[in-house]
Design a protein around this motif. Sequence first.
Motif: not given
Length: 415
Positions: A215-216, A222-223, A219-220, A375
């Motif tokens: 999960i992390g 995408v940024v 998100a990492h 994503v």
Amino acid sequence: MPEIRVPGMLTLAGLLAGLLLGLVLEGSPALKVMLDVAAPVGDLWLKALKMTILPLVAGLLFTGIVETAAAAQAGAMARRTMGFIVGTLALSALVGATLMPVLLSLSPPPAGMAPPASEVAPQVPGFGDFLLSLLPSNIVTAAANDALLPVIVFVALLAVASLRLDEAPRRQLALLFEGVAGAMMVVIGWVLKAAPVGVFALGLSLAARSGAAVIGALAHYVVLVSLCGAVFLILAYPLAVLGGRKRLGAFAMAVLPAQVVAVSTQSSLASLPTMLAACRRLEVATTTAEFVLPLAVTIFRATSPAMNVGVVVYAAHLAGVDLHPGAIAAGAFVAFVTTFGSVSLPGTVSFIASTAPIAAAMGVPLWPLGILVAVEMLPDLMRTVGNVTMDVAVTAGVDRSRNDARVLAEGEIPG
């Protein structure tokens, strides 16, 4: 190209469902039973994606090079436009090859990501291997061995050579590659319709191997990938000021409606009317805007090389692949060349068509891309906004250079 609809939200939902189910059932006997089915389903979906890559890239690249060359022959304005486009795309590939490794060194992905147990460590090419792999000794053998880099070079040379043929054989050859690309787009559309199931299976397997770390990591990812695209969103403003001689505030206000449309539609093509309106507000000549913007929407995606190389470098880190400078150079080269074969399609389709050849050239396995595609709609927002903003800035720059050239031809000094 045929119209393709991709279940983007369902694909994201499939990924989230797979990840959550894997986390909830972690360590239970039921999870092992489910993985016995999910693992081969995920592998089968990845193989279905992989089988389309070579013919799809060959068809799109040949068609894109031929169309780019035809556009460049349309006159002085076309040559100036292509100069802006080619220079920006080369810079974009360089930014992706340098920025993402720096970002990962400053902010590494969350620890705990594990590759599939069946995954064999790929052979990562060094710089010498990169040079030797540019030209194939046997194009059929190279294609059979999934060596996409020499195949891409061969197709590019074939496309350039076709420009020296007479009209009839050149057109027949172009139609052949156009037909191959179109048919492969239909096939990959079929494959991506099954993306919710395939991504669910991959997400379930990944959560079972890696736990909450996935999960992390997403998100990492995408940024960091969005930051690679943000470079060109930001660069568009000084380009408009220095290249187009527009006031910064005026450019920002003029391009804002196009950026809003880009966010809401995630389509450069749908943003074309508002981009034309932005050029009118900036007092760009109508003839320039009506020539440059449709051309830019067709073949110019400023953020693509940077973000595509960034995606694959990040995927290499997820897969535990240590990239050498030669592998990154190979990826940057492929990202630059294949950009000319990109098409205005949903982000999920162009994601696979654009990143898979780069991964093959860099020696990065395909399985992380099968997860990251779910994503893609999030960083695709940055892709579209950056591309739209850069399209308007380049149009202003071309118009200014056209005016300067006309003034110089009349013997005056441009102000």
